[in-house]
Structures are given as structure tokens and as C-alpha cells.
Design an enzyme around this catalytic site. Sequence first.
Site, PDB file in Angstrom:
ATOM      1  N   ARG A 121     -33.775  -0.302   2.973  1.00 27.99           N
ATOM      2  CA  ARG A 121     -32.822   0.814   3.147  1.00 27.99           C
ATOM      3  C   ARG A 121     -31.785   0.557   4.239  1.00 27.99           C
ATOM      4  O   ARG A 121     -31.246   1.465   4.845  1.00 27.99           O
ATOM      5  CB  ARG A 121     -33.544   2.134   3.412  1.00 27.99           C
ATOM      6  CG  ARG A 121     -34.430   2.538   2.274  1.00 27.99           C
ATOM      7  CD  ARG A 121     -34.874   3.972   2.417  1.00 27.99           C
ATOM      8  NE  ARG A 121     -35.728   4.339   1.315  1.00 27.99           N
ATOM      9  CZ  ARG A 121     -37.035   4.132   1.294  1.00 27.99           C
ATOM     10  NH1 ARG A 121     -37.627   3.592   2.325  1.00 27.99           N
ATOM     11  NH2 ARG A 121     -37.732   4.489   0.238  1.00 27.99           N
ATOM     12  N   LYS A 143     -16.967  -1.404   3.013  1.00 26.73           N
ATOM     13  CA  LYS A 143     -17.233  -1.347   1.562  1.00 26.73           C
ATOM     14  C   LYS A 143     -17.968  -2.613   1.163  1.00 26.73           C
ATOM     15  O   LYS A 143     -17.531  -3.717   1.488  1.00 26.73           O
ATOM     16  CB  LYS A 143     -15.922  -1.277   0.774  1.00 26.73           C
ATOM     17  CG  LYS A 143     -15.312   0.099   0.682  1.00 26.73           C
ATOM     18  CD  LYS A 143     -14.186   0.065  -0.346  1.00 26.73           C
ATOM     19  CE  LYS A 143     -13.419   1.356  -0.357  1.00 26.73           C
ATOM     20  NZ  LYS A 143     -12.271   1.292  -1.285  1.00 26.73           N
ATOM     21  N   GLU A 190      -1.915  -9.103   1.223  1.00 27.49           N
ATOM     22  CA  GLU A 190      -2.529  -7.912   1.843  1.00 27.49           C
ATOM     23  C   GLU A 190      -1.866  -7.616   3.193  1.00 27.49           C
ATOM     24  O   GLU A 190      -1.743  -6.459   3.589  1.00 27.49           O
ATOM     25  CB  GLU A 190      -4.043  -8.089   2.017  1.00 27.49           C
ATOM     26  CG  GLU A 190      -4.810  -8.395   0.721  1.00 27.49           C
ATOM     27  CD  GLU A 190      -4.857  -7.249  -0.297  1.00 27.49           C
ATOM     28  OE1 GLU A 190      -4.471  -6.115   0.041  1.00 27.49           O
ATOM     29  OE2 GLU A 190      -5.281  -7.511  -1.448  1.00 27.49           O
ATOM     30  N   LYS A 232      -5.529  -1.793   8.986  1.00 23.34           N
ATOM     31  CA  LYS A 232      -6.693  -1.377   8.187  1.00 23.34           C
ATOM     32  C   LYS A 232      -7.671  -0.568   9.051  1.00 23.34           C
ATOM     33  O   LYS A 232      -8.179   0.474   8.619  1.00 23.34           O
ATOM     34  CB  LYS A 232      -7.399  -2.587   7.573  1.00 23.34           C
ATOM     35  CG  LYS A 232      -8.690  -2.196   6.871  1.00 23.34           C
ATOM     36  CD  LYS A 232      -8.907  -2.750   5.521  1.00 23.34           C
ATOM     37  CE  LYS A 232     -10.121  -2.108   4.859  1.00 23.34           C
ATOM     38  NZ  LYS A 232     -10.636  -2.813   3.726  1.00 23.34           N
ATOM     39  N   GLU A 242     -12.636   7.113   1.980  1.00 21.08           N
ATOM     40  CA  GLU A 242     -11.534   7.166   1.025  1.00 21.08           C
ATOM     41  C   GLU A 242     -11.391   8.526   0.357  1.00 21.08           C
ATOM     42  O   GLU A 242     -11.308   8.654  -0.868  1.00 21.08           O
ATOM     43  CB  GLU A 242     -11.682   6.061  -0.052  1.00 21.08           C
ATOM     44  CG  GLU A 242     -10.362   5.768  -0.746  1.00 21.08           C
ATOM     45  CD  GLU A 242     -10.388   4.523  -1.621  1.00 21.08           C
ATOM     46  OE1 GLU A 242     -11.000   3.524  -1.228  1.00 21.08           O
ATOM     47  OE2 GLU A 242      -9.762   4.568  -2.684  1.00 21.08           O
ATOM     48  N   ARG A 246      -7.151   6.715   3.216  1.00 25.49           N
ATOM     49  CA  ARG A 246      -7.581   5.353   2.908  1.00 25.49           C
ATOM     50  C   ARG A 246      -7.036   4.879   1.564  1.00 25.49           C
ATOM     51  O   ARG A 246      -6.906   3.684   1.328  1.00 25.49           O
ATOM     52  CB  ARG A 246      -9.118   5.253   2.948  1.00 25.49           C
ATOM     53  CG  ARG A 246      -9.618   3.818   2.858  1.00 25.49           C
ATOM     54  CD  ARG A 246     -11.049   3.645   3.330  1.00 25.49           C
ATOM     55  NE  ARG A 246     -11.487   2.274   3.153  1.00 25.49           N
ATOM     56  CZ  ARG A 246     -12.626   1.778   3.579  1.00 25.49           C
ATOM     57  NH1 ARG A 246     -13.461   2.537   4.240  1.00 25.49           N
ATOM     58  NH2 ARG A 246     -12.949   0.519   3.380  1.00 25.49           N
ATOM     59  N   ASN A 250      -4.529   1.137  -1.343  1.00 25.25           N
ATOM     60  CA  ASN A 250      -4.411   0.704  -2.739  1.00 25.25           C
ATOM     61  C   ASN A 250      -2.966   0.457  -3.150  1.00 25.25           C
ATOM     62  O   ASN A 250      -2.702   0.228  -4.328  1.00 25.25           O
ATOM     63  CB  ASN A 250      -5.032   1.746  -3.677  1.00 25.25           C
ATOM     64  CG  ASN A 250      -6.528   1.828  -3.481  1.00 25.25           C
ATOM     65  OD1 ASN A 250      -7.188   0.801  -3.319  1.00 25.25           O
ATOM     66  ND2 ASN A 250      -7.069   3.032  -3.450  1.00 25.25           N
ATOM     67  N   HIS A 253      -2.144  -1.946  -5.879  1.00 22.16           N
ATOM     68  CA  HIS A 253      -3.375  -2.365  -6.549  1.00 22.16           C
ATOM     69  C   HIS A 253      -3.552  -1.785  -7.954  1.00 22.16           C
ATOM     70  O   HIS A 253      -4.172  -2.416  -8.801  1.00 22.16           O
ATOM     71  CB  HIS A 253      -4.594  -2.054  -5.678  1.00 22.16           C
ATOM     72  CG  HIS A 253      -4.758  -3.049  -4.559  1.00 22.16           C
ATOM     73  ND1 HIS A 253      -3.813  -3.211  -3.576  1.00 22.16           N
ATOM     74  CD2 HIS A 253      -5.727  -3.953  -4.292  1.00 22.16           C
ATOM     75  CE1 HIS A 253      -4.208  -4.164  -2.736  1.00 22.16           C
ATOM     76  NE2 HIS A 253      -5.371  -4.618  -3.154  1.00 22.16           N
ATOM     77  N   HIS A 257      -4.357  -4.369 -10.791  1.00 28.73           N
ATOM     78  CA  HIS A 257      -5.572  -4.383 -11.615  1.00 28.73           C
ATOM     79  C   HIS A 257      -5.242  -4.482 -13.097  1.00 28.73           C
ATOM     80  O   HIS A 257      -6.077  -4.924 -13.888  1.00 28.73           O
ATOM     81  CB  HIS A 257      -6.432  -3.144 -11.327  1.00 28.73           C
ATOM     82  CG  HIS A 257      -7.019  -3.153  -9.953  1.00 28.73           C
ATOM     83  ND1 HIS A 257      -7.386  -2.015  -9.284  1.00 28.73           N
ATOM     84  CD2 HIS A 257      -7.278  -4.182  -9.107  1.00 28.73           C
ATOM     85  CE1 HIS A 257      -7.859  -2.348  -8.086  1.00 28.73           C
ATOM     86  NE2 HIS A 257      -7.789  -3.646  -7.962  1.00 28.73           N
ATOM     87  N   HIS A 269      -6.053 -12.535  -7.280  1.00 32.09           N
ATOM     88  CA  HIS A 269      -5.901 -11.132  -6.886  1.00 32.09           C
ATOM     89  C   HIS A 269      -4.649 -10.907  -6.013  1.00 32.09           C
ATOM     90  O   HIS A 269      -3.833 -10.031  -6.291  1.00 32.09           O
ATOM     91  CB  HIS A 269      -7.160 -10.666  -6.146  1.00 32.09           C
ATOM     92  CG  HIS A 269      -7.073  -9.266  -5.614  1.00 32.09           C
ATOM     93  ND1 HIS A 269      -7.040  -8.161  -6.440  1.00 32.09           N
ATOM     94  CD2 HIS A 269      -6.979  -8.792  -4.338  1.00 32.09           C
ATOM     95  CE1 HIS A 269      -6.946  -7.075  -5.698  1.00 32.09           C
ATOM     96  NE2 HIS A 269      -6.913  -7.422  -4.420  1.00 32.09           N
TER      97      HIS A 269
END
Length: 367
Positions: A121, A143, A190, A232, A242, A246, A250, A253, A257, A269
Site C-alpha cells: 500500500r 502521477k 515540454e 510544473k 488536476e 493542472r 495539457n 496534448h 494524442h 510524443h
Amino acid sequence: MPAINVNLPAAQYRITIEPGALERLGELSRQAAPHDRALLVVDNAIAESHGKVAERSLQVAGFDVATVPMTANETLKTLQTVQRIYSVMLAQRLERSSPVIALGGGVVGDVAGFAAATYLRGVPVIQVPTTLLAMVDAAIGGKTGVNTPLPEGGLGKNLVGAFWQPRAVICDPQVLSTLDVRHLRCGLAECIKHGMIGDAGLLIAIEQDAGKLLAHDLDVLTSLIIRSAAVKIGIVQEDERESGRRALLNLGHTFAHAIEPIAELNLHHGEAVAIGLCAAAKTSSLLGVCDDAYVQRVEGIVSAVGLPCRIEKSVPTAQLMHAMMYDKKVVDGKLRLIIPVKPGEARIVENVPQEIVEQAWRQVGAS
Ligand SMILES: NC(=O)c1ccc[n+]([C@@H]2O[C@H](COP(=O)([O-])OP(=O)(O)OC[C@H]3O[C@@H](n4cnc5c(N)ncnc54)[C@H](O)[C@@H]3O)[C@@H](O)[C@H]2O)c1
């Protein structure tokens, strides 16, 4: 020693950005997560080089280290790889306070981070990013996750995961000397994004130093990482999960995508993000939000670091619109996009008319 503190309601940690930091990994890891056993998850591509430096440093600092090498590949960013890591964790008898150290790019960071988030955990993870993208983006913000097979075939990117903040992030810009220029450019995409959403000066720095950055100039790279990571960190501190701001991260993005999975385009990417940033700027100008001069400036910066502004093969706009509607950021079939407003500022726009987005796609080369 350049270090930035991240302060979240439930976690505080330090991001060290310093040439030579890898040699001090053991000492820095001990400060962040003192224990006698540790697990090092390392990207195969750097296991013999940076991996050995890391292992030695951890041993000198008194850790009994087990090492799991893994190949950084999206098709291996799966629960099977996590399972393989769990097996070594069990064999190494890792306990609740034994740290997992993730040495690699975003793939290793996400997989090792997820294994750490779920084993017993949750055990401490220390992110040691080795790509520019991971230093300024993936390793910061907690993340973690893996790709999962979809019922219709293919892999759903990052659909299974957890927020799990690292105990420390340790960036040694020297390790970028072995990173190929194509991946370096992907990280720069980025950084451009961070400049567009939160630091106009960062855009000027990239414009001025594009040549030095591509030549792996250590000083210029180090200050770029510090400045880009700061954007960031600032956003993550305001909105860890998010639920609001946040989402600005994106920018570009949702467009990216849609084109990234098209095999014929052969886009990494960061390259897809670069085209996405240009498409988002075009969308903004079509909506009357930003001016044309800014769109041209964004295209100029993207080109200056050798990233693409346009789709080079004919792809139908309808196909791209379809893919966009399936993006996990699309809520109730409504197109919600992040668009740039001016250097250093972007905004979330709900219900962007489809015709505008179609036009933006055509302006970046879709048919
Ligand atoms: N968690 C997040 O917030 C977040 C954010 C952005 C991206 N990501 C994830 O990050 C991944 C992309 O990260 P990435 O671009 O770092 O990719 P990556 O981990 O695949 O690394 C890119 C390539 O560089 C190689 N490499 C890594 N470090 C090197 C070094 N120092 N020298 C030589 N080669 C090196 C790797 O073996 C790989 O071939 C994606 O899976 C994406 O989903 C996560």
C-alpha cells in the site's frame, strides 16, 4: 546546491537539479528515505553506464540494493512489468520504509512509481529522471501508471495508475550527455509548453540558446531544467489532482494524442506535442484570443529547436477529430481545449466549436 522545495498538503519534497548529483544519489536518498534496503529500477539502455554509478553510490551510502533492469518501451509499460518488480521487491524483503529508486525516463518513472505506490500500500519512491522530458515533467507531480490492453485492441495509455508523490527528485543534467538529440528535442517541446503556460522568459531563453541546448551545453541545459521544472512545480502545488489549473499542462496534448498513434507519421510524443502546440496556437488565433504574431513566434521557437510544426503526410481532418473526441480529457463529447493567450499565459476553453478545430488541423497540414 540548486534545490527547489515542493510543498503539497500531504507531501513535501526536494528537487535537486545539479550536475554530478548522480554520484551523490546514495547520500541524497538516505536523507529522503533512510533504510537499509532499496530497490533500483533502471532503464536497460543506461544500466551499464549511469546505472552502475547509481548502484555504487547507493552501496557506499549503506544501502543493500537489488536492481531491476527494464526496457523503456510503451508496450512494456504494463502490469506484467510491475509484477516483475513486485517479485524482486518480495525477494529483497522490502519493507514499508524501503525506497524504490527509479532511474530512467518517463517510462521507468511511471512504472517504478506505480509499483512503489501499490506495494505494501505504498513505499517511498525517489525519482531520478534521465531524459529531459522526465526532468522537467514526468518525474514531478506524482502521477504514476501503466498502459492497459483495451477491449477493442491496442493499449490504453496511462489508464491505470495512482497519484504517488516522490520523497525526492534528483536530476543530474550530466546524464543527458548520452541522450540522443531526438529525445532531447522531445523534452524541449515540454519546456516550450511550460514557457507558453507560465514563464514568458523561458521562451526567450529557448529562442536565444536553441543551438547550445541542442549541443547539450551543460550550463544552459541546467538553467533550462530549473526554470522549466519550476513552472510544473508551481502548477502542481496549486492543483495536485488536476481538478483545475493542472489541466493547463495539457496544452497541445489533446491535439498530440490524435496524431501520436498514427504509425505512418512516425512521431515521438514530444514531436506530436510540438505540432499540438502550433495547432493550439492556431485555434487560439481563430477564436480571436491570441494574435497572429504570437502564433508565428510559437512556430519559430518550435522550428528553432528542430521540432515539427506541421503534419508531413496527408491525414484526413475527420480522422483526427474522431480521435480527439475519444481523448480521456474530453468531457461528455464536448471539446475542452487549452489555448495560449500570450507568452506565459494559457487558458482552458470549454465547448470549442468543431469547425474551428477542423480549421486549425488543416492549418497544420491535415487534409
Ligand atoms: N507521470 C507524468 O506526469 C508524465 C508526464 C509526461 C510523460 N509521462 C510518461 O513518460 C513517458 C515518456 O518519457 P520519456 O520521453 O522520458 O521516454 P522514455 O522513458 O521511453 O525514454 C526515452 C528513450 O531514452 C532512453 N534514455 C533514457 N535516459 C537516457 C539517457 N540518459 N541516455 C540515453 N538514453 C536514455 C530510453 O531508453 C528511451 O529509449 C511516457 O510513457 C509518458 O506517458 C509521464
